[in-house]
Enzyme design. Structure first.
Site, short mmCIF file in Angstrom:
data_model
loop_
_atom_site.label_atom_id
_atom_site.label_comp_id
_atom_site.label_asym_id
_atom_site.label_seq_id
_atom_site.Cartn_x
_atom_site.Cartn_y
_atom_site.Cartn_z
N TYR A 92 41.20 24.60 42.35
CA TYR A 92 41.41 23.46 41.47
C TYR A 92 42.61 23.67 40.55
CZ TYR A 92 39.73 19.60 38.43
OH TYR A 92 39.58 18.42 37.71
N SER A 187 36.96 28.54 45.77
CA SER A 187 36.57 27.55 44.76
C SER A 187 36.75 26.13 45.33
CB SER A 187 37.37 27.78 43.47
OG SER A 187 36.83 27.03 42.41
N GLN A 188 37.64 25.31 44.76
CA GLN A 188 37.89 24.00 45.35
C GLN A 188 38.27 24.14 46.81
OE1 GLN A 188 40.41 20.36 43.75
NE2 GLN A 188 41.78 21.82 44.74
N ASP A 273 28.50 33.53 38.06
CA ASP A 273 29.51 32.46 38.15
C ASP A 273 28.98 31.18 37.50
OD1 ASP A 273 31.44 30.61 38.85
OD2 ASP A 273 31.46 31.13 40.98
N HIS A 303 33.46 33.84 38.29
CA HIS A 303 34.09 33.02 39.32
C HIS A 303 35.18 33.76 40.11
CE1 HIS A 303 34.62 29.33 41.40
NE2 HIS A 303 35.84 29.10 40.96
#
Length: 322
Positions: A92, A187-188, A273, A303
């Site tokens: 992101y 992640s994203q 996370d 994360h």
């Protein structure tokens, strides 16, 4: 931050309560059909980088709406035969960066296609180069609520479609082997790899690392961290729109894409996370449709997950598939 989500034994059994829309498949079939009405027009321009072991190409292809999307294709120098292909999606706020970055996958002897994320690229890294020409109704700053008034308008409809088209663009290069295509990301990028893994049926492997965009009903009520918090803050102002927002997000929930996954998968989760809570990751992992699936768990990490340790794990794992 200490552990805040479910205990690990409960995570391994956890199932999302996210409600799948009855027309989920129809929605995505129509979306991709409309995108494919535009010529893919994938162009690969060689870039002078000063590197001697990696060749880099500046890529442009037509994504959602025929909009130009950028990327990098990196190949081991001197390659003459089609190579296994890794298509990577970004976290992101990040962009494709500079041509000499992200050399890991090409250094393993594979073709590496890195997709720029439309409208992003100004939060971290070396920047992005892809505009998002589509506007939206009023939204909270960030990307999570852009077009959230309806599935047809939602920002991630465009990004996920770009992801599918990125696979098609990468496969069109003569030095990539379409039959040995992997998608992955962090992640994203992990969430996008799950979505593309559910929409592209002939991948050989999918590797989402601490994935975002999964189990929205739990994520938006469990964590105070951005980006999920953008949705809660939007609803703090637009109190009357919760049902509408839940409906829109259901078309983009990684849990539903995961149920359509048809390739072996390596997931990862970090138990501390708070950005992508482990229960949301396990929700997608437990729903994944292929029986050959593994999840690496990092007990004391946030994360960042496994970081370079998980990079090494992915390199080892992919040797069996591409």
């Amino acid at each position: 931050m200490a552990l805040f989500d479910l205990p690990l034994d409960e995570l391994r059994a956890y199932r999302s309560e996210s409600a799948e829309p009855e027309d989920f498949d129809t929605f995505w079939e129509k979306t991709l059909q409309e995108a494919r009405e535009h010529d893919l027009d994938a162009r690969f321009e060689p870039v002078e980088t000063g590197l001697t072991t990696i060749e880099v190409y500046d890529v442009t292809f037509a994504g959602f709406g025929g909009h130009p999307v950028k990327g990098w294709l990196r190949l081991p120098a001197g390659a003459t035969e089609p190579l296994p292909l890794v298509v990577e999606f970004l976290g992101y706020g990040g962009g494709r960066g500079l041509p000499h970055e992200s050399l890991l996958w090409a250094s393993t002897g594979r073709a590496h296609f890195l997709m720029d994320t439309r409208g992003q690229g100004s939060t971290w890294g070396g920047g992005g180069d892809t505009a998002d020409p589509v506007g939206s109704a009023p939204a909270y700053p960030g990307y999570m609520t852009r077009g959230i008034d309806a599935p047809e308008n939602y920002y991630y409809r465009r990004v996920i479609t770009d992801g599918v088209r990125a696979v098609e663009a990468a496969r069109s290069h003569p030095l990539t082997d379409a039959t040995r295509t992997v998608v992955l990301g962090d992640s994203q990028g992990g969430g996008l790899s799950i979505a593309v893994g559910g929409l592209v049926p002939d991948l050989v492997a999918v590797a989402p690392n601490v994935p975002f965009l999964c189990d929205f009903p739990r994520a938006v009520t469990l964590t105070d961290r951005h980006p999920y918090r953008e949705i809660g803050l939007f609803l703090k102002t637009h109190r009357e729109r919760a049902a509408e927002v839940r409906r829109t997000l259901s078309y983009f929930d990684g849990v539903h894409f995961a149920a359509r996954g048809r390739a072996p998968a390596l997931f990862s989760a970090a138990l501390e996370d708070q950005t992508c809570p482990p229960s949301t990751v396990f929700a997608a992992f437990n729903a994944w449709g292929h029986e050959d699936k593994t999840i690496d768990v990092y007990d004391f990490n946030d994360h960042e997950g496994g970081g370079p340790f998980h990079e090494a794990a992915r390199v080892r794992w992919l040797r069996s598939y591409a």
